[in-house]
Design a protein around this motif. Sequence first.
Motif, PDB file in Angstrom:
ATOM      1  N   LEU A 119      27.043  12.049  40.377  1.00  0.00           N
ATOM      2  CA  LEU A 119      27.978  12.965  41.025  1.00  0.00           C
ATOM      3  C   LEU A 119      27.431  14.388  40.959  1.00  0.00           C
ATOM      4  O   LEU A 119      26.972  14.832  39.902  1.00  0.00           O
ATOM      5  CB  LEU A 119      29.337  12.913  40.338  1.00  0.00           C
ATOM      6  N   VAL A 120      27.491  15.090  42.080  1.00  0.00           N
ATOM      7  CA  VAL A 120      26.967  16.461  42.096  1.00  0.00           C
ATOM      8  C   VAL A 120      27.997  17.482  42.577  1.00  0.00           C
ATOM      9  O   VAL A 120      27.796  18.682  42.385  1.00  0.00           O
ATOM     10  CB  VAL A 120      25.689  16.574  42.963  1.00  0.00           C
ATOM     11  N   SER A 121      29.082  17.048  43.204  1.00  0.00           N
ATOM     12  CA  SER A 121      30.096  18.013  43.616  1.00  0.00           C
ATOM     13  C   SER A 121      31.426  17.314  43.849  1.00  0.00           C
ATOM     14  O   SER A 121      31.489  16.100  44.056  1.00  0.00           O
ATOM     15  CB  SER A 121      29.671  18.753  44.900  1.00  0.00           C
ATOM     16  N   VAL A 122      32.487  18.110  43.785  1.00  0.00           N
ATOM     17  CA  VAL A 122      33.826  17.641  44.111  1.00  0.00           C
ATOM     18  C   VAL A 122      34.453  18.665  45.047  1.00  0.00           C
ATOM     19  O   VAL A 122      34.276  19.877  44.868  1.00  0.00           O
ATOM     20  CB  VAL A 122      34.697  17.434  42.858  1.00  0.00           C
ATOM     21  N   THR A 123      35.152  18.190  46.063  1.00  0.00           N
ATOM     22  CA  THR A 123      35.821  19.060  47.022  1.00  0.00           C
ATOM     23  C   THR A 123      37.314  18.803  46.966  1.00  0.00           C
ATOM     24  O   THR A 123      37.756  17.654  47.066  1.00  0.00           O
ATOM     25  CB  THR A 123      35.301  18.797  48.450  1.00  0.00           C
ATOM     26  N   ASP A 124      38.087  19.867  46.797  1.00  0.00           N
ATOM     27  CA  ASP A 124      39.539  19.760  46.758  1.00  0.00           C
ATOM     28  C   ASP A 124      40.117  19.827  48.170  1.00  0.00           C
ATOM     29  O   ASP A 124      39.531  20.426  49.075  1.00  0.00           O
ATOM     30  CB  ASP A 124      40.142  20.902  45.942  1.00  0.00           C
ATOM     31  N   ARG A 125      41.251  19.218  48.328  1.00  0.00           N
ATOM     32  CA  ARG A 125      42.021  19.398  49.567  1.00  0.00           C
ATOM     33  C   ARG A 125      42.831  20.678  49.418  1.00  0.00           C
ATOM     34  O   ARG A 125      43.545  20.862  48.413  1.00  0.00           O
ATOM     35  CB  ARG A 125      42.938  18.204  49.800  1.00  0.00           C
ATOM     36  N   ASP A 126      42.740  21.570  50.382  1.00  0.00           N
ATOM     37  CA  ASP A 126      43.447  22.853  50.312  1.00  0.00           C
ATOM     38  C   ASP A 126      44.769  22.835  51.068  1.00  0.00           C
ATOM     39  O   ASP A 126      45.678  23.607  50.752  1.00  0.00           O
ATOM     40  CB  ASP A 126      42.574  23.969  50.895  1.00  0.00           C
ATOM     41  N   ASP A 127      44.875  21.963  52.081  1.00  0.00           N
ATOM     42  CA  ASP A 127      46.028  21.994  52.983  1.00  0.00           C
ATOM     43  C   ASP A 127      46.315  20.579  53.478  1.00  0.00           C
ATOM     44  O   ASP A 127      45.395  19.773  53.617  1.00  0.00           O
ATOM     45  CB  ASP A 127      45.710  22.919  54.171  1.00  0.00           C
ATOM     46  N   ASP A 128      47.551  20.286  53.760  1.00  0.00           N
ATOM     47  CA  ASP A 128      47.904  18.963  54.292  1.00  0.00           C
ATOM     48  C   ASP A 128      47.191  18.668  55.607  1.00  0.00           C
ATOM     49  O   ASP A 128      46.999  17.498  55.973  1.00  0.00           O
ATOM     50  CB  ASP A 128      49.414  18.859  54.512  1.00  0.00           C
ATOM     51  N   ASP A 129      46.819  19.716  56.329  1.00  0.00           N
ATOM     52  CA  ASP A 129      46.156  19.538  57.618  1.00  0.00           C
ATOM     53  C   ASP A 129      44.641  19.440  57.499  1.00  0.00           C
ATOM     54  O   ASP A 129      43.947  19.288  58.511  1.00  0.00           O
ATOM     55  CB  ASP A 129      46.528  20.673  58.575  1.00  0.00           C
ATOM     56  N   VAL A 131      29.387   9.705  50.030  1.00  0.00           N
ATOM     57  CA  VAL A 131      30.779  10.098  49.830  1.00  0.00           C
ATOM     58  C   VAL A 131      31.396   9.147  48.800  1.00  0.00           C
ATOM     59  O   VAL A 131      31.259   7.929  48.908  1.00  0.00           O
ATOM     60  CB  VAL A 131      31.561  10.031  51.149  1.00  0.00           C
ATOM     61  N   ILE A 132      32.070   9.726  47.803  1.00  0.00           N
ATOM     62  CA  ILE A 132      32.687   8.932  46.730  1.00  0.00           C
ATOM     63  C   ILE A 132      34.170   9.288  46.640  1.00  0.00           C
ATOM     64  O   ILE A 132      34.540  10.462  46.707  1.00  0.00           O
ATOM     65  CB  ILE A 132      32.019   9.234  45.369  1.00  0.00           C
ATOM     66  N   PHE A 133      35.015   8.294  46.489  1.00  0.00           N
ATOM     67  CA  PHE A 133      36.461   8.481  46.309  1.00  0.00           C
ATOM     68  C   PHE A 133      37.099   9.357  47.386  1.00  0.00           C
ATOM     69  O   PHE A 133      37.859  10.288  47.082  1.00  0.00           O
ATOM     70  CB  PHE A 133      36.775   9.087  44.939  1.00  0.00           C
ATOM     71  N   PRO A 134      36.840   9.123  48.670  1.00  0.00           N
ATOM     72  CA  PRO A 134      37.571   9.888  49.687  1.00  0.00           C
ATOM     73  C   PRO A 134      39.045   9.501  49.656  1.00  0.00           C
ATOM     74  O   PRO A 134      39.379   8.327  49.758  1.00  0.00           O
ATOM     75  CB  PRO A 134      36.902   9.456  50.991  1.00  0.00           C
ATOM     76  N   ASN A 135      39.904  10.478  49.496  1.00  0.00           N
ATOM     77  CA  ASN A 135      41.321  10.180  49.285  1.00  0.00           C
ATOM     78  C   ASN A 135      42.167  10.836  50.369  1.00  0.00           C
ATOM     79  O   ASN A 135      42.451  12.037  50.314  1.00  0.00           O
ATOM     80  CB  ASN A 135      41.760  10.665  47.905  1.00  0.00           C
ATOM     81  N   THR A 136      42.558  10.060  51.352  1.00  0.00           N
ATOM     82  CA  THR A 136      43.375  10.585  52.448  1.00  0.00           C
ATOM     83  C   THR A 136      44.773  10.964  51.984  1.00  0.00           C
ATOM     84  O   THR A 136      45.485  11.662  52.696  1.00  0.00           O
ATOM     85  CB  THR A 136      43.486   9.548  53.584  1.00  0.00           C
ATOM     86  N   GLU A 137      45.161  10.521  50.795  1.00  0.00           N
ATOM     87  CA  GLU A 137      46.492  10.813  50.284  1.00  0.00           C
ATOM     88  C   GLU A 137      46.497  11.962  49.283  1.00  0.00           C
ATOM     89  O   GLU A 137      47.526  12.253  48.663  1.00  0.00           O
ATOM     90  CB  GLU A 137      47.090   9.560  49.638  1.00  0.00           C
ATOM     91  N   ALA A 138      45.353  12.620  49.105  1.00  0.00           N
ATOM     92  CA  ALA A 138      45.263  13.719  48.138  1.00  0.00           C
ATOM     93  C   ALA A 138      46.225  14.843  48.516  1.00  0.00           C
ATOM     94  O   ALA A 138      46.387  15.177  49.695  1.00  0.00           O
ATOM     95  CB  ALA A 138      43.835  14.248  48.087  1.00  0.00           C
ATOM     96  N   GLN A 139      46.851  15.425  47.508  1.00  0.00           N
ATOM     97  CA  GLN A 139      47.739  16.553  47.721  1.00  0.00           C
ATOM     98  C   GLN A 139      46.941  17.859  47.701  1.00  0.00           C
ATOM     99  O   GLN A 139      45.872  17.917  47.088  1.00  0.00           O
ATOM    100  CB  GLN A 139      48.807  16.603  46.622  1.00  0.00           C
ATOM    101  N   PRO A 140      47.406  18.905  48.366  1.00  0.00           N
ATOM    102  CA  PRO A 140      46.705  20.189  48.291  1.00  0.00           C
ATOM    103  C   PRO A 140      46.506  20.635  46.843  1.00  0.00           C
ATOM    104  O   PRO A 140      47.428  20.550  46.024  1.00  0.00           O
ATOM    105  CB  PRO A 140      47.650  21.134  49.050  1.00  0.00           C
ATOM    106  N   GLY A 141      45.294  21.066  46.530  1.00  0.00           N
ATOM    107  CA  GLY A 141      44.952  21.465  45.176  1.00  0.00           C
ATOM    108  C   GLY A 141      44.368  20.353  44.333  1.00  0.00           C
ATOM    109  O   GLY A 141      43.931  20.599  43.207  1.00  0.00           O
ATOM    110  N   ALA A 142      44.344  19.130  44.880  1.00  0.00           N
ATOM    111  CA  ALA A 142      43.805  17.981  44.147  1.00  0.00           C
ATOM    112  C   ALA A 142      42.446  17.580  44.707  1.00  0.00           C
ATOM    113  O   ALA A 142      42.064  17.968  45.822  1.00  0.00           O
ATOM    114  CB  ALA A 142      44.770  16.807  44.218  1.00  0.00           C
ATOM    115  N   GLU A 143      41.722  16.756  43.922  1.00  0.00           N
ATOM    116  CA  GLU A 143      40.414  16.288  44.359  1.00  0.00           C
ATOM    117  C   GLU A 143      40.547  15.493  45.652  1.00  0.00           C
ATOM    118  O   GLU A 143      41.356  14.576  45.737  1.00  0.00           O
ATOM    119  CB  GLU A 143      39.766  15.414  43.280  1.00  0.00           C
ATOM    120  N   TRP A 144      39.732  15.823  46.635  1.00  0.00           N
ATOM    121  CA  TRP A 144      39.788  15.189  47.960  1.00  0.00           C
ATOM    122  C   TRP A 144      38.662  14.173  48.110  1.00  0.00           C
ATOM    123  O   TRP A 144      38.880  13.050  48.528  1.00  0.00           O
ATOM    124  CB  TRP A 144      39.688  16.271  49.015  1.00  0.00           C
ATOM    125  N   PHE A 145      37.456  14.572  47.765  1.00  0.00           N
ATOM    126  CA  PHE A 145      36.338  13.635  47.753  1.00  0.00           C
ATOM    127  C   PHE A 145      35.226  14.174  46.852  1.00  0.00           C
ATOM    128  O   PHE A 145      35.154  15.371  46.580  1.00  0.00           O
ATOM    129  CB  PHE A 145      35.794  13.371  49.171  1.00  0.00           C
TER     130      PHE A 145
END
Length: 318
Positions: free
Chosen positions: A248-258, A294-308
Amino acid sequence: MADTPIHDTLRIHSFASTEPGPRLIVLGGVHGNETCGTVGIERAVAELDSGALTLLRGQLTLVPVANPLARRLMQREGERNLNRSFRPSAAPADYEARITNLLCPLLDRHEVLLDLHSFQSAGEAFAMIGPRDNAGMLEPFARAAEEGRLALHIGTPRVVEGWLDIYAAGLAQRAGGAPADDAALAFGWGTNEYMRSRGGYGVTLECGQHADPAAPDVAHAAIHSALRLLGMVAGEAVAPPQPALLRLVSVTDRDDDDDQFVREWATFDPVAKGEPIAVRADGRVLHAERDGFVIFPNTEAQPGAEWFYFAVESDRRL
Protein backbone atom coordinates in the motif's frame (compact mmCIF):
# COMPACT_ATOMS: atom_id res chain seq x y z
CA MET A 1 -23.31 6.24 20.95
CA ALA A 2 -26.15 4.56 22.83
CA ASP A 3 -27.67 6.48 25.75
CA THR A 4 -27.44 3.42 27.98
CA PRO A 5 -24.79 0.67 27.95
CA ILE A 6 -25.50 -2.33 25.74
CA HIS A 7 -24.76 -5.55 27.59
CA ASP A 8 -23.54 -8.53 25.62
CA THR A 9 -21.83 -11.88 25.92
CA LEU A 10 -19.00 -13.02 23.70
CA ARG A 11 -19.17 -16.66 22.67
CA ILE A 12 -15.67 -18.11 22.96
CA HIS A 13 -14.65 -21.68 22.11
CA SER A 14 -11.40 -22.84 23.70
CA PHE A 15 -9.58 -26.12 23.07
CA ALA A 16 -6.40 -27.17 24.84
CA SER A 17 -4.30 -30.25 24.17
CA THR A 18 -2.41 -32.00 26.92
CA GLU A 19 0.66 -31.62 24.69
CA PRO A 20 2.28 -28.18 24.77
CA GLY A 21 2.47 -26.22 21.54
CA PRO A 22 1.53 -22.98 19.78
CA ARG A 23 -1.32 -20.81 20.99
CA LEU A 24 -3.59 -19.73 18.11
CA ILE A 25 -6.66 -17.48 18.26
CA VAL A 26 -9.06 -17.05 15.32
CA LEU A 27 -11.52 -14.15 15.16
CA GLY A 28 -14.59 -13.75 12.98
CA GLY A 29 -17.19 -11.00 12.79
CA VAL A 30 -15.00 -8.10 13.89
CA HIS A 31 -17.21 -6.24 11.42
CA GLY A 32 -20.84 -7.24 11.67
CA ASN A 33 -21.63 -7.50 7.96
CA GLU A 34 -18.66 -9.80 7.35
CA THR A 35 -20.12 -13.25 8.00
CA CYS A 36 -17.73 -15.61 6.20
CA GLY A 37 -15.33 -15.87 9.14
CA THR A 38 -18.18 -16.79 11.46
CA VAL A 39 -19.31 -19.59 9.16
CA GLY A 40 -15.77 -20.92 8.74
CA ILE A 41 -15.22 -20.88 12.49
CA GLU A 42 -18.53 -22.61 13.21
CA ARG A 43 -17.53 -25.40 10.83
CA ALA A 44 -14.22 -25.83 12.62
CA VAL A 45 -15.94 -25.88 16.02
CA ALA A 46 -18.32 -28.59 14.79
CA GLU A 47 -15.37 -30.64 13.51
CA LEU A 48 -13.55 -30.36 16.84
CA ASP A 49 -16.70 -31.20 18.82
CA SER A 50 -17.45 -34.26 16.67
CA GLY A 51 -13.88 -35.55 16.64
CA ALA A 52 -13.51 -35.07 12.88
CA LEU A 53 -10.66 -32.70 13.76
CA THR A 54 -8.34 -33.38 16.68
CA LEU A 55 -6.11 -30.85 18.38
CA LEU A 56 -2.80 -32.68 18.85
CA ARG A 57 -0.87 -29.96 20.68
CA GLY A 58 -1.14 -26.39 21.85
CA GLN A 59 -4.16 -24.21 22.51
CA LEU A 60 -6.82 -22.98 20.10
CA THR A 61 -9.40 -20.26 20.75
CA LEU A 62 -12.19 -19.52 18.26
CA VAL A 63 -14.43 -16.44 18.48
CA PRO A 64 -17.18 -16.66 15.81
CA VAL A 65 -18.62 -13.16 16.34
CA ALA A 66 -16.22 -10.64 17.86
CA ASN A 67 -18.73 -7.75 17.63
CA PRO A 68 -22.22 -8.98 18.62
CA LEU A 69 -23.88 -5.55 18.32
CA ALA A 70 -22.62 -4.97 14.78
CA ARG A 71 -23.75 -8.50 13.86
CA ARG A 72 -27.26 -7.91 15.21
CA LEU A 73 -27.40 -4.73 13.14
CA MET A 74 -25.81 -6.56 10.17
CA GLN A 75 -23.59 -3.58 9.53
CA ARG A 76 -19.87 -2.92 9.67
CA GLU A 77 -19.92 -1.16 13.05
CA GLY A 78 -21.97 -1.12 16.22
CA GLU A 79 -21.10 2.27 17.68
CA ARG A 80 -17.73 2.54 15.91
CA ASN A 81 -15.15 0.43 14.09
CA LEU A 82 -13.95 -2.32 16.43
CA ASN A 83 -10.77 -2.67 14.36
CA ARG A 84 -9.54 0.80 15.34
CA SER A 85 -8.13 1.96 18.68
CA PHE A 86 -7.81 -1.71 19.55
CA ARG A 87 -6.18 -1.60 22.97
CA PRO A 88 -7.52 -1.77 26.53
CA SER A 89 -9.03 1.30 28.15
CA ALA A 90 -9.58 1.98 31.84
CA ALA A 91 -12.79 3.89 31.15
CA PRO A 92 -14.37 2.42 28.00
CA ALA A 93 -16.43 5.10 26.30
CA ASP A 94 -18.45 2.99 23.88
CA TYR A 95 -19.62 -0.53 23.08
CA GLU A 96 -16.57 -1.44 20.99
CA ALA A 97 -14.23 -0.29 23.75
CA ARG A 98 -15.97 -2.66 26.18
CA ILE A 99 -15.65 -5.52 23.68
CA THR A 100 -11.98 -4.62 23.16
CA ASN A 101 -11.46 -4.93 26.91
CA LEU A 102 -12.73 -8.52 26.65
CA LEU A 103 -10.77 -9.43 23.53
CA CYS A 104 -7.38 -8.00 24.50
CA PRO A 105 -6.82 -10.39 27.43
CA LEU A 106 -7.70 -13.25 25.07
CA LEU A 107 -5.08 -12.12 22.57
CA ASP A 108 -2.58 -11.69 25.41
CA ARG A 109 -2.80 -15.42 26.12
CA HIS A 110 -1.95 -16.36 22.52
CA GLU A 111 0.99 -15.89 20.19
CA VAL A 112 -0.64 -16.22 16.76
CA LEU A 113 -3.75 -14.49 15.42
CA LEU A 114 -5.81 -15.24 12.31
CA ASP A 115 -8.44 -12.53 11.80
CA LEU A 116 -11.09 -13.36 9.18
CA HIS A 117 -12.71 -10.56 7.16
CA SER A 118 -14.40 -9.78 3.82
CA PHE A 119 -14.75 -6.60 1.76
CA GLN A 120 -17.43 -4.52 0.04
CA SER A 121 -16.17 -4.45 -3.56
CA ALA A 122 -15.70 -7.38 -5.91
CA GLY A 123 -12.31 -9.08 -5.87
CA GLU A 124 -10.28 -12.14 -4.93
CA ALA A 125 -9.32 -13.21 -1.42
CA PHE A 126 -6.00 -11.92 -0.09
CA ALA A 127 -3.97 -11.78 3.10
CA MET A 128 -2.63 -8.71 4.87
CA ILE A 129 0.60 -8.73 6.84
CA GLY A 130 2.52 -6.25 8.94
CA PRO A 131 5.94 -4.67 8.61
CA ARG A 132 9.29 -6.23 7.93
CA ASP A 133 11.51 -6.68 10.97
CA ASN A 134 12.49 -3.26 12.26
CA ALA A 135 13.35 -1.29 15.38
CA GLY A 136 11.51 1.88 14.35
CA MET A 137 9.02 3.88 16.38
CA LEU A 138 5.88 3.21 14.34
CA GLU A 139 5.60 -0.59 14.60
CA PRO A 140 8.76 -2.35 15.82
CA PHE A 141 8.63 -6.03 14.93
CA ALA A 142 10.84 -9.12 15.01
CA ARG A 143 8.62 -11.95 13.75
CA ALA A 144 8.13 -11.04 10.10
CA ALA A 145 9.41 -14.41 8.88
CA GLU A 146 6.82 -16.35 10.92
CA GLU A 147 4.05 -13.98 9.92
CA GLY A 148 5.00 -14.20 6.26
CA ARG A 149 5.14 -17.98 6.47
CA LEU A 150 1.60 -18.06 7.85
CA ALA A 151 0.35 -15.78 5.07
CA LEU A 152 2.11 -17.92 2.47
CA HIS A 153 0.54 -21.17 3.70
CA ILE A 154 -2.96 -19.67 3.77
CA GLY A 155 -2.57 -19.77 0.01
CA THR A 156 -4.21 -16.61 -1.32
CA PRO A 157 -3.02 -15.42 -4.74
CA ARG A 158 -2.03 -12.02 -3.28
CA VAL A 159 -0.62 -10.67 -0.04
CA VAL A 160 -0.68 -6.97 0.89
CA GLU A 161 1.68 -5.14 3.25
CA GLY A 162 1.97 -1.58 4.54
CA TRP A 163 -1.24 -0.87 6.48
CA LEU A 164 0.09 1.13 9.45
CA ASP A 165 2.61 3.03 7.31
CA ILE A 166 -0.11 4.20 4.98
CA TYR A 167 -2.47 4.94 7.85
CA ALA A 168 0.16 7.26 9.35
CA ALA A 169 0.68 8.87 5.94
CA GLY A 170 -3.07 9.37 5.58
CA LEU A 171 -3.22 11.14 8.95
CA ALA A 172 -0.38 13.43 7.91
CA GLN A 173 -2.14 14.13 4.61
CA ARG A 174 -5.35 15.13 6.40
CA ALA A 175 -3.32 17.36 8.74
CA GLY A 176 -1.66 19.19 5.86
CA GLY A 177 1.63 17.33 6.19
CA ALA A 178 2.06 17.47 9.96
CA PRO A 179 3.12 14.14 11.52
CA ALA A 180 0.44 12.39 13.53
CA ASP A 181 0.70 12.25 17.30
CA ASP A 182 0.69 8.99 19.25
CA ALA A 183 -3.03 9.16 20.07
CA ALA A 184 -3.99 9.59 16.43
CA LEU A 185 -1.69 6.75 15.38
CA ALA A 186 -3.17 4.50 18.05
CA PHE A 187 -6.55 4.87 16.36
CA GLY A 188 -5.05 2.93 13.44
CA TRP A 189 -4.37 -0.05 15.66
CA GLY A 190 -6.47 -3.11 14.89
CA THR A 191 -6.32 -6.64 16.19
CA ASN A 192 -3.08 -7.50 14.40
CA GLU A 193 -1.27 -4.35 15.49
CA TYR A 194 -2.23 -5.12 19.07
CA MET A 195 -1.05 -8.73 18.71
CA ARG A 196 2.33 -7.59 17.38
CA SER A 197 2.67 -5.10 20.22
CA ARG A 198 2.32 -8.01 22.67
CA GLY A 199 5.12 -10.02 21.11
CA GLY A 200 2.99 -12.20 18.85
CA TYR A 201 2.17 -12.04 15.17
CA GLY A 202 -0.97 -12.13 13.07
CA VAL A 203 -2.46 -12.23 9.60
CA THR A 204 -5.69 -10.66 8.40
CA LEU A 205 -7.40 -12.78 5.76
CA GLU A 206 -9.80 -10.96 3.48
CA CYS A 207 -11.85 -13.92 2.26
CA GLY A 208 -13.49 -12.15 -0.70
CA GLN A 209 -16.55 -10.01 -1.27
CA HIS A 210 -19.12 -10.02 1.55
CA ALA A 211 -21.72 -12.03 -0.37
CA ASP A 212 -19.33 -14.33 -2.23
CA PRO A 213 -20.62 -17.88 -1.57
CA ALA A 214 -17.02 -19.15 -1.69
CA ALA A 215 -15.81 -16.82 1.10
CA PRO A 216 -16.80 -19.14 4.00
CA ASP A 217 -14.86 -21.95 2.33
CA VAL A 218 -11.81 -19.67 2.13
CA ALA A 219 -12.14 -18.92 5.85
CA HIS A 220 -12.58 -22.57 6.82
CA ALA A 221 -9.65 -23.71 4.68
CA ALA A 222 -7.43 -21.01 6.21
CA ILE A 223 -8.13 -22.26 9.73
CA HIS A 224 -7.07 -25.76 8.68
CA SER A 225 -3.98 -24.42 6.91
CA ALA A 226 -2.90 -22.47 9.99
CA LEU A 227 -3.42 -25.45 12.27
CA ARG A 228 -1.40 -27.73 9.97
CA LEU A 229 1.41 -25.19 9.62
CA LEU A 230 1.68 -24.85 13.38
CA GLY A 231 1.64 -28.63 13.85
CA MET A 232 -1.54 -28.44 15.92
CA VAL A 233 -3.48 -30.99 13.83
CA ALA A 234 -2.52 -33.89 11.62
CA GLY A 235 -1.53 -33.26 8.02
CA GLU A 236 1.41 -31.91 6.13
CA ALA A 237 1.73 -28.17 5.66
CA VAL A 238 2.51 -27.65 1.99
CA ALA A 239 3.43 -24.14 0.89
CA PRO A 240 1.84 -23.04 -2.39
CA PRO A 241 3.78 -20.94 -4.92
CA GLN A 242 4.81 -17.44 -3.92
CA PRO A 243 1.81 -15.09 -4.13
CA ALA A 244 1.94 -11.69 -5.75
CA LEU A 245 2.98 -9.26 -3.02
CA LEU A 246 1.72 -5.68 -3.07
CA ARG A 247 2.55 -2.67 -0.90
CA LEU A 248 0.00 0.00 0.00
CA VAL A 249 1.35 3.42 -0.92
CA SER A 250 -1.59 5.82 -0.57
CA VAL A 251 -5.13 6.23 0.70
CA THR A 252 -7.72 8.64 -0.71
CA ASP A 253 -10.64 9.88 1.36
CA ARG A 254 -14.08 10.65 0.02
CA ASP A 255 -14.71 14.38 0.52
CA ASP A 256 -18.30 14.65 -0.73
CA ASP A 257 -21.29 12.41 -1.41
CA ASP A 258 -21.02 13.47 -5.05
CA ASP A 259 -17.45 12.18 -5.41
CA GLN A 260 -17.74 9.30 -7.87
CA PHE A 261 -15.57 6.56 -9.34
CA VAL A 262 -15.14 6.71 -13.11
CA ARG A 263 -16.25 3.09 -13.27
CA GLU A 264 -17.06 0.18 -10.97
CA TRP A 265 -13.69 -0.87 -9.59
CA ALA A 266 -12.86 -4.22 -8.01
CA THR A 267 -10.08 -4.74 -5.50
CA PHE A 268 -6.82 -5.44 -7.37
CA ASP A 269 -7.96 -3.89 -10.63
CA PRO A 270 -4.75 -2.71 -12.32
CA VAL A 271 -4.39 0.89 -13.44
CA ALA A 272 -1.71 2.56 -15.56
CA LYS A 273 0.04 5.80 -14.71
CA GLY A 274 -2.25 8.69 -15.63
CA GLU A 275 -5.40 6.57 -15.82
CA PRO A 276 -8.45 8.26 -14.25
CA ILE A 277 -9.79 6.56 -11.12
CA ALA A 278 -12.41 8.96 -9.74
CA VAL A 279 -13.94 12.41 -10.11
CA ARG A 280 -14.45 14.84 -7.25
CA ALA A 281 -17.72 16.70 -6.80
CA ASP A 282 -16.04 19.86 -8.15
CA GLY A 283 -14.99 18.07 -11.34
CA ARG A 284 -11.35 17.37 -10.45
CA VAL A 285 -10.19 14.04 -11.85
CA LEU A 286 -8.04 11.76 -9.68
CA HIS A 287 -5.46 9.95 -11.80
CA ALA A 288 -3.11 7.09 -10.94
CA GLU A 289 0.27 8.61 -10.13
CA ARG A 290 2.02 5.44 -11.28
CA ASP A 291 1.25 1.94 -12.45
CA GLY A 292 -0.47 0.06 -9.67
CA PHE A 293 -3.68 -1.41 -8.28
CA VAL A 294 -6.91 -0.10 -6.77
CA ILE A 295 -7.56 -1.64 -3.34
CA PHE A 296 -10.77 -1.52 -1.27
CA PRO A 297 -12.79 0.84 -3.50
CA ASN A 298 -15.79 1.67 -1.35
CA THR A 299 -18.80 3.18 -3.09
CA GLU A 300 -20.53 3.41 0.29
CA ALA A 301 -17.79 5.44 1.99
CA GLN A 302 -19.01 8.47 3.91
CA PRO A 303 -17.39 11.90 3.43
CA GLY A 304 -14.21 12.05 5.51
CA ALA A 305 -13.71 8.28 5.38
CA GLU A 306 -11.31 6.13 3.37
CA TRP A 307 -12.58 5.86 -0.21
CA PHE A 308 -9.91 3.73 -1.87
CA TYR A 309 -6.32 2.60 -1.41
CA PHE A 310 -3.57 2.35 -4.01
CA ALA A 311 -0.90 -0.34 -4.08
CA VAL A 312 2.19 -1.16 -6.13
CA GLU A 313 4.23 -4.31 -6.57
CA SER A 314 6.51 -5.09 -3.61
CA ASP A 315 10.03 -6.52 -3.73
CA ARG A 316 9.38 -8.60 -0.59
CA ARG A 317 9.23 -12.40 -0.63
CA LEU A 318 7.59 -14.60 1.97
